[in-house]
Write a protein that holds these residues in place. Structure first.
Motif, mmCIF file in Angstrom:
data_model
loop_
_atom_site.group_PDB
_atom_site.id
_atom_site.type_symbol
_atom_site.label_atom_id
_atom_site.label_comp_id
_atom_site.label_asym_id
_atom_site.label_seq_id
_atom_site.Cartn_x
_atom_site.Cartn_y
_atom_site.Cartn_z
ATOM 1 N N ARG A 47 0.810 -1.223 0.000
ATOM 2 C CA ARG A 47 0.000 0.000 0.000
ATOM 3 C C ARG A 47 0.841 1.271 0.000
ATOM 4 N NH1 ARG A 47 -3.665 0.054 5.182
ATOM 5 N NH2 ARG A 47 -3.915 -2.142 4.629
ATOM 6 N N GLN A 68 -3.318 6.216 -5.673
ATOM 7 C CA GLN A 68 -3.899 7.175 -4.727
ATOM 8 C C GLN A 68 -3.959 8.567 -5.338
ATOM 9 O OE1 GLN A 68 -1.800 7.490 -1.003
ATOM 10 N NE2 GLN A 68 -3.409 8.715 -0.044
ATOM 11 N N SER A 124 -7.412 10.621 -6.467
ATOM 12 C CA SER A 124 -7.699 11.898 -5.798
ATOM 13 C C SER A 124 -7.976 13.015 -6.787
ATOM 14 C CB SER A 124 -6.535 12.289 -4.877
ATOM 15 O OG SER A 124 -5.387 12.655 -5.626
ATOM 16 N N TRP A 181 -5.494 -2.637 0.322
ATOM 17 C CA TRP A 181 -5.201 -1.210 0.249
ATOM 18 C C TRP A 181 -6.469 -0.449 0.652
ATOM 19 C CZ3 TRP A 181 -2.534 -0.371 -5.216
ATOM 20 C CH2 TRP A 181 -1.402 -1.201 -5.319
ATOM 21 N N PRO A 182 -6.350 0.774 1.133
ATOM 22 C CA PRO A 182 -7.538 1.545 1.542
ATOM 23 C C PRO A 182 -8.263 2.165 0.351
ATOM 24 C CG PRO A 182 -5.555 2.811 1.978
ATOM 25 C CD PRO A 182 -5.091 1.471 1.487
ATOM 26 N N ALA A 203 -11.440 2.459 -0.546
ATOM 27 C CA ALA A 203 -12.567 3.362 -0.281
ATOM 28 C C ALA A 203 -12.070 4.714 0.204
ATOM 29 C CB ALA A 203 -13.511 2.733 0.740
ATOM 30 N N GLU A 204 -11.114 4.698 1.106
ATOM 31 C CA GLU A 204 -10.551 5.948 1.624
ATOM 32 C C GLU A 204 -9.922 6.770 0.511
ATOM 33 O OE1 GLU A 204 -6.716 7.156 4.384
ATOM 34 O OE2 GLU A 204 -7.837 5.335 4.888
ATOM 35 N N TRP A 205 -9.326 6.102 -0.463
ATOM 36 C CA TRP A 205 -8.694 6.808 -1.570
ATOM 37 C C TRP A 205 -9.697 7.285 -2.619
ATOM 38 C CZ3 TRP A 205 -4.010 3.003 -2.627
ATOM 39 C CH2 TRP A 205 -3.098 3.111 -1.563
ATOM 40 N N GLY A 206 -10.954 6.837 -2.540
ATOM 41 C CA GLY A 206 -11.977 7.361 -3.434
ATOM 42 C C GLY A 206 -12.584 6.371 -4.408
ATOM 43 N N ASP A 264 -15.727 -1.514 3.963
ATOM 44 C CA ASP A 264 -15.578 -0.058 4.111
ATOM 45 C C ASP A 264 -16.611 0.706 3.287
ATOM 46 O OD1 ASP A 264 -13.389 -0.434 5.816
ATOM 47 O OD2 ASP A 264 -11.972 -0.448 4.144
#
Length: 211
Positions: free
Chosen positions: A97, A106, A110, A139-140, A142-145, A163
């Motif tokens: 990640r 990422q 973004s 890897w995140p 959802a957090e990354w979009g 998530d």
């Protein structure tokens, strides 16, 4: 596609009969032996572990003409921004990640202005199938979009919610069908009775996934 289109070993000798025979009309530019009148590329694969059985996955890289470095790339089709990721541990830019590849993803997520952002690759981070979850791909997203994540590798169909976004596995495009081993508590639907494809219909306000 979510990888491993060229069984059994990703070889140059089999890639056109495994892929071009069925999908030549979607591939551009195309240099294989089958009839092709395409003027726009509509075939956007990712690398699977079987593609890496050859040195540097060279037959795959020679056969396709894809954006960026061809191993991972992005493109926009209508209201959807697609992000193709190289999930095999042999990826030169890494699969953690914090790898250069993940940093690329990422950043691209973004800055995307598309209403839907689909990330797809081969090794599923969450799975109730035979291979099970592949932890290096957690890897995140959802957090990354990301709006949704698609993977293969396990030869089953599964839908999970992680998530707040859907994660899909569809490895039922060919090859032997696998069993489910240990059900992930986040699993919403599982199927392994027959082969099948996914139809995804998207506009500016909705996206519908059908297996």
């Amino acid at each position: 596609t979510v990888g491993d289109n060229n069984y059994p070993s990703g070889a140059q000798a089999t890639i056109d009969t495994n892929i071009g025979k069925y999908y030549a009309e979607f591939i551009y530019p195309y240099t294989g032996a089958y009839t092709n009148t395409a003027t726009t590329n509509r075939f956007f694969p990712v690398l699977g572990n079987h593609d890496w059985y050859t040195t540097n996955a060279q037959p795959y890289l020679d056969y396709f003409t894809l954006p960026n470095n061809e191993r991972y790339y992005d493109f926009v089709w209508g209201p959807v921004h697609f992000f193709a990721v190289s999930s095999d541990s042999r990826e030169p830019d890494g699969v953690s990640r914090i790898s250069p590849q993940a940093q690329w993803l990422q950043e691209r997520l973004s800055t995307s202005e598309s209403p839907w952002k689909i990330v797809y690759f081969h090794h599923p981070p969450y799975s109730s199938g035979y291979h099970g979850p592949v932890d290096w791909m957690i890897w995140p997203f959802a957090e990354w979009g990301a709006s949704a994540v698609l993977a293969g590798h396990d030869h089953v169909y599964e839908r999970l919610i992680v998530d707040g976004i859907p994660y899909f596995i569809n490895g039922l495009g060919g090859g032997p069908i696998y069993s489910f081993i240990r059900t992930d508590p986040r699993s919403q639907a599982r199927y392994n009775d027959d082969y099948g494809a996914m139809l995804v219909t998207a506009d500016e306000t909705s996206m519908i996934f059908q297996f």
